[in-house]
Write a protein that holds these residues in place. Structure first.
Motif, mmCIF file in Angstrom:
data_model
loop_
_atom_site.group_PDB
_atom_site.id
_atom_site.type_symbol
_atom_site.label_atom_id
_atom_site.label_comp_id
_atom_site.label_asym_id
_atom_site.label_seq_id
_atom_site.Cartn_x
_atom_site.Cartn_y
_atom_site.Cartn_z
ATOM 1 N N MET A 1 0.853 -1.155 0.000
ATOM 2 C CA MET A 1 0.000 0.000 0.000
ATOM 3 C C MET A 1 0.905 1.226 0.000
ATOM 4 O O MET A 1 1.829 1.324 0.790
ATOM 5 C CB MET A 1 -0.887 -0.032 1.253
ATOM 6 N N LYS A 2 0.645 2.153 -0.891
ATOM 7 C CA LYS A 2 1.460 3.355 -1.036
ATOM 8 C C LYS A 2 0.708 4.525 -0.413
ATOM 9 O O LYS A 2 -0.439 4.784 -0.776
ATOM 10 C CB LYS A 2 1.709 3.591 -2.521
ATOM 11 N N VAL A 3 1.342 5.217 0.529
ATOM 12 C CA VAL A 3 0.715 6.351 1.210
ATOM 13 C C VAL A 3 1.722 7.494 1.308
ATOM 14 O O VAL A 3 2.922 7.296 1.151
ATOM 15 C CB VAL A 3 0.217 5.976 2.628
ATOM 16 N N SER A 4 1.208 8.678 1.606
ATOM 17 C CA SER A 4 2.060 9.848 1.822
ATOM 18 C C SER A 4 1.805 10.392 3.216
ATOM 19 O O SER A 4 0.664 10.445 3.668
ATOM 20 C CB SER A 4 1.750 10.939 0.798
ATOM 21 N N ASP A 5 2.890 10.798 3.882
ATOM 22 C CA ASP A 5 2.728 11.430 5.191
ATOM 23 C C ASP A 5 2.386 12.908 4.969
ATOM 24 O O ASP A 5 2.372 13.380 3.839
ATOM 25 C CB ASP A 5 3.972 11.215 6.058
ATOM 26 N N PRO A 6 2.056 13.655 6.035
ATOM 27 C CA PRO A 6 1.672 15.068 5.869
ATOM 28 C C PRO A 6 2.730 15.944 5.209
ATOM 29 O O PRO A 6 2.413 16.982 4.640
ATOM 30 C CB PRO A 6 1.400 15.534 7.299
ATOM 31 N N THR A 7 4.021 15.542 5.253
ATOM 32 C CA THR A 7 5.067 16.334 4.606
ATOM 33 C C THR A 7 5.214 16.018 3.123
ATOM 34 O O THR A 7 5.984 16.653 2.431
ATOM 35 C CB THR A 7 6.431 16.094 5.298
ATOM 36 N N GLY A 8 4.482 15.003 2.641
ATOM 37 C CA GLY A 8 4.548 14.628 1.230
ATOM 38 C C GLY A 8 5.494 13.475 0.937
ATOM 39 O O GLY A 8 5.624 13.052 -0.207
ATOM 40 N N GLN A 9 6.181 12.949 1.945
ATOM 41 C CA GLN A 9 7.094 11.808 1.765
ATOM 42 C C GLN A 9 6.274 10.563 1.425
ATOM 43 O O GLN A 9 5.295 10.267 2.077
ATOM 44 C CB GLN A 9 7.889 11.570 3.044
ATOM 45 N N VAL A 10 6.681 9.857 0.392
ATOM 46 C CA VAL A 10 5.975 8.644 -0.025
ATOM 47 C C VAL A 10 6.476 7.456 0.801
ATOM 48 O O VAL A 10 7.685 7.264 0.960
ATOM 49 C CB VAL A 10 6.192 8.369 -1.533
ATOM 50 N N ILE B 1 -1.076 -3.789 8.126
ATOM 51 C CA ILE B 1 -0.695 -2.918 7.014
ATOM 52 C C ILE B 1 -1.629 -1.715 6.963
ATOM 53 O O ILE B 1 -1.190 -0.570 6.836
ATOM 54 C CB ILE B 1 -0.723 -3.697 5.675
ATOM 55 N N ALA B 2 -2.930 -1.960 7.074
ATOM 56 C CA ALA B 2 -3.911 -0.864 7.039
ATOM 57 C C ALA B 2 -3.701 0.091 8.216
ATOM 58 O O ALA B 2 -3.770 1.316 8.050
ATOM 59 C CB ALA B 2 -5.327 -1.430 7.044
ATOM 60 N N ASP B 3 -3.428 -0.450 9.412
ATOM 61 C CA ASP B 3 -3.214 0.392 10.596
ATOM 62 C C ASP B 3 -1.971 1.271 10.449
ATOM 63 O O ASP B 3 -1.997 2.463 10.758
ATOM 64 C CB ASP B 3 -3.087 -0.466 11.856
ATOM 65 N N VAL B 4 -0.885 0.665 9.985
ATOM 66 C CA VAL B 4 0.373 1.419 9.834
ATOM 67 C C VAL B 4 0.224 2.480 8.741
ATOM 68 O O VAL B 4 0.673 3.619 8.906
ATOM 69 C CB VAL B 4 1.551 0.462 9.534
ATOM 70 N N ALA B 5 -0.428 2.130 7.630
ATOM 71 C CA ALA B 5 -0.624 3.096 6.543
ATOM 72 C C ALA B 5 -1.481 4.268 7.016
ATOM 73 O O ALA B 5 -1.172 5.431 6.714
ATOM 74 C CB ALA B 5 -1.273 2.405 5.346
ATOM 75 N N ALA B 6 -2.538 3.981 7.779
ATOM 76 C CA ALA B 6 -3.387 5.057 8.298
ATOM 77 C C ALA B 6 -2.601 5.943 9.274
ATOM 78 O O ALA B 6 -2.750 7.168 9.266
ATOM 79 C CB ALA B 6 -4.618 4.469 8.978
ATOM 80 N N ARG C 1 -1.697 10.031 8.953
ATOM 81 C CA ARG C 1 -2.002 10.985 10.020
ATOM 82 C C ARG C 1 -0.753 11.720 10.515
ATOM 83 O O ARG C 1 -0.855 12.685 11.255
ATOM 84 C CB ARG C 1 -2.647 10.273 11.212
ATOM 85 N N GLY C 2 0.426 11.218 10.166
ATOM 86 C CA GLY C 2 1.672 11.838 10.613
ATOM 87 C C GLY C 2 2.355 11.087 11.732
ATOM 88 O O GLY C 2 3.400 11.519 12.212
ATOM 89 N N ALA C 3 1.786 9.977 12.175
ATOM 90 C CA ALA C 3 2.390 9.160 13.228
ATOM 91 C C ALA C 3 3.321 8.136 12.571
ATOM 92 O O ALA C 3 3.010 6.965 12.449
ATOM 93 C CB ALA C 3 1.313 8.453 14.045
ATOM 94 N N VAL C 4 4.477 8.614 12.139
ATOM 95 C CA VAL C 4 5.449 7.781 11.435
ATOM 96 C C VAL C 4 6.045 6.768 12.414
ATOM 97 O O VAL C 4 6.416 7.137 13.537
ATOM 98 C CB VAL C 4 6.554 8.661 10.822
ATOM 99 N N PRO C 5 6.135 5.493 12.031
ATOM 100 C CA PRO C 5 6.723 4.511 12.948
ATOM 101 C C PRO C 5 8.192 4.811 13.203
ATOM 102 O O PRO C 5 8.897 5.325 12.337
ATOM 103 C CB PRO C 5 6.549 3.181 12.215
ATOM 104 N N GLU C 6 8.627 4.485 14.395
ATOM 105 C CA GLU C 6 10.027 4.703 14.755
ATOM 106 C C GLU C 6 10.906 3.725 13.977
ATOM 107 O O GLU C 6 10.577 2.554 13.839
ATOM 108 C CB GLU C 6 10.206 4.482 16.253
#
Length: 138
Positions: A1-10, A112-117, A121-126
């Motif tokens: 699944m391809k997502v973007s964080d709030p800063t635009g990073q893919v 996968i769905a939880d991490v992508a969501a 939202r901007g909660a990037v995994p450590e």
């Protein structure tokens, strides 16, 4: 699944299908910039210095791909029959940033769905991968 964080990073969040990471990812993309061979000694030197290493790396990558294709059915059968857990990974661009073992097919799909969501939202995994792939661009 391809997502973007709030800063635009893919980011890419997916299952890893085999228990290992490919080692030669990204090597061949930069290697084909050499000129065509001519009849002069300089072209021979260029071929020996650049062409032969490119051919060796290409042969190694091809052998790795063949090995992957040969082992993939057995790995998948083992996962299905033996109940092996799937590894879910998040890539920042093409660099592996985070990974986690997360259970069977359904549990890994949920993860996968939880991490992508969370990433959206901007909660990037450590980051928990010690050594990101040096061949992958940031």
């Amino acid at each position: 699944m391809k997502v973007s964080d709030p800063t635009g990073q893919v980011w890419r969040v997916r299952r890893r299908w085999v228990p290992w990471r490919r080692r030669l990812t990204g090597w061949l993309s930069d290697s084909w910039g050499w000129a065509s061979l001519g009849d002069d000694p300089i072209s021979l030197i260029v071929f020996v210095v650049i062409g032969i290493p490119v051919l060796v790396i290409t042969a190694i990558a091809f052998a790795e791909l063949l090995l992957l294709l040969l082992l993939l059915p057995f790995v998948l059968l083992g996962r299905v029959l033996l109940g092996r857990h799937w590894t879910v990974e998040a890539r920042k661009g093409l660099t592996i940033w985070w990974e986690e073992t997360s259970g069977d097919w359904r549990a890994s799909a949920t993860r996968i769905a939880d991490v992508a969501a969370a990433i959206e939202r901007g909660a990037v995994p450590e980051q928990n991968v010690d050594r990101p792939d040096p061949a992958a661009p940031q």
